[in-house]
Design an enzyme around this catalytic site. Sequence first.
Site, PDB file in Angstrom:
ATOM      1  N   LYS A   2      42.918  26.909  29.238  1.00 24.65           N
ATOM      2  CA  LYS A   2      43.775  28.020  28.802  1.00 24.65           C
ATOM      3  C   LYS A   2      43.067  29.348  29.019  1.00 24.65           C
ATOM      4  O   LYS A   2      43.663  30.317  29.495  1.00 24.65           O
ATOM      5  CB  LYS A   2      44.171  27.835  27.325  1.00 24.65           C
ATOM      6  CG  LYS A   2      45.173  26.696  27.137  1.00 24.65           C
ATOM      7  CD  LYS A   2      45.411  26.303  25.670  1.00 24.65           C
ATOM      8  CE  LYS A   2      46.279  25.044  25.632  1.00 24.65           C
ATOM      9  NZ  LYS A   2      46.632  24.579  24.299  1.00 24.65           N
ATOM     10  N   GLN A  57      44.276  25.452  18.653  1.00 24.65           N
ATOM     11  CA  GLN A  57      44.375  24.170  19.346  1.00 24.65           C
ATOM     12  C   GLN A  57      44.536  23.034  18.334  1.00 24.65           C
ATOM     13  O   GLN A  57      43.776  22.943  17.363  1.00 24.65           O
ATOM     14  CB  GLN A  57      43.130  23.950  20.222  1.00 24.65           C
ATOM     15  CG  GLN A  57      43.198  22.717  21.097  1.00 24.65           C
ATOM     16  CD  GLN A  57      44.299  22.777  22.164  1.00 24.65           C
ATOM     17  OE1 GLN A  57      44.676  23.858  22.632  1.00 24.65           O
ATOM     18  NE2 GLN A  57      44.824  21.634  22.546  1.00 24.65           N
ATOM     19  N   ASP A  70      52.727  29.478  21.114  1.00 23.75           N
ATOM     20  CA  ASP A  70      53.026  28.049  21.227  1.00 23.75           C
ATOM     21  C   ASP A  70      54.501  27.753  20.924  1.00 23.75           C
ATOM     22  O   ASP A  70      55.004  26.692  21.291  1.00 23.75           O
ATOM     23  CB  ASP A  70      52.196  27.264  20.191  1.00 23.75           C
ATOM     24  CG  ASP A  70      50.934  26.644  20.787  1.00 23.75           C
ATOM     25  OD1 ASP A  70      50.969  26.264  21.966  1.00 23.75           O
ATOM     26  OD2 ASP A  70      49.929  26.535  20.049  1.00 23.75           O
TER      27      ASP A  70
HETATM   28  N1  GUN Z   1      47.544  20.142  21.383  1.00 24.52           N
HETATM   29  C1  GUN Z   1      48.224  19.453  22.317  1.00 24.52           C
HETATM   30  N2  GUN Z   1      49.146  20.229  22.904  1.00 24.52           N
HETATM   31  C2  GUN Z   1      49.049  21.448  22.319  1.00 24.52           C
HETATM   32  C3  GUN Z   1      49.748  22.677  22.513  1.00 24.52           C
HETATM   33  O1  GUN Z   1      50.666  22.807  23.327  1.00 24.52           O
HETATM   34  N3  GUN Z   1      49.353  23.697  21.705  1.00 24.52           N
HETATM   35  C4  GUN Z   1      48.372  23.568  20.778  1.00 24.52           C
HETATM   36  N4  GUN Z   1      48.078  24.630  20.038  1.00 24.52           N
HETATM   37  N5  GUN Z   1      47.713  22.443  20.578  1.00 24.52           N
HETATM   38  C5  GUN Z   1      48.056  21.396  21.355  1.00 24.52           C
END
Ligand code: GUN
Length: 284
Positions: A51, A95, A118
Amino acid sequence: MIISGTELAKELKQNVKERVETVKEKYGRAPHLVVILVGEDPASQSYVKGKGKDAEEVGFKSTTIRRPADITEAELLQLIETLNADDSVDGILVQLPLPSHIDEDKVIETIVKEKDVDGFHPANVAALWQKRPCTYPCTPAGIIKLLDKAKVQIEGKKAVVIGRSNIVGLPVSKMLLDRNATVTIAHSRTKNLAEVTKEADILIVAIGRPKFVTADMVGDGAAVIDVGVNRDPETGKLCGDVDFEACKDKASVITPVPGGVGPMTRACLMENTLECFLRRIQGA
Ligand code: GUN
């Protein structure tokens, strides 16, 4: 046909990058994405790294905040509040999953919805389910874009989604429904799962089990989207929820792992961050 998420993500990021150059001139700064990583889970570390890399690639300001696994819930919520109040921060992502002593729902609710890149905030989830303007969660948005890119018709088709998580299964089901697919949500306890999945024109698999979907579960000509990221217990290599080699000749289109949905999730995160930045800076 194998649908490359890597290629489509590249196109989307190029588009974001060009828009970032324009907004930087217009507003005097680039969007700023802050990603918080709690603990040292190797998969989460790798996602967060990806990311950050993509954010830099599109010209964002990117900050990764690492905190130890034993951070208290109060400390994490305080950190989020500080970022909420910081006008130079446009997007906040924590995350997931978090250590079990931290209430994930509380964390998600604490991120102000204007910075919720998100799309996980309850107000945003409600907007999605009520067909109001919303931020589409990154993985579901990426899946729909992959289907569109591969020219898979959604309207009028039978879609089966295996998995009912808040992050993927539920929102992607709603998005397919809004595109006039007839959607079945299946899961690990669905009886006679193969009979259900064999009927699917579009099969989305987000169950988190290596090579869970075998050839006998896929109907001829189905479009198969594999959201899984697992370790193959035999080889230790990355593999999806779908046995790719066994299913690829039955499917009309199929996504690989890696190089399918994963890069699309990140590209959609870049789009969401730019949108959050624009909404905030334009005062909308
Ligand atoms: N863990 C797995 N997929 C995601 C996501 O799309 N966003 C976040 N914040 N955590 C995740």
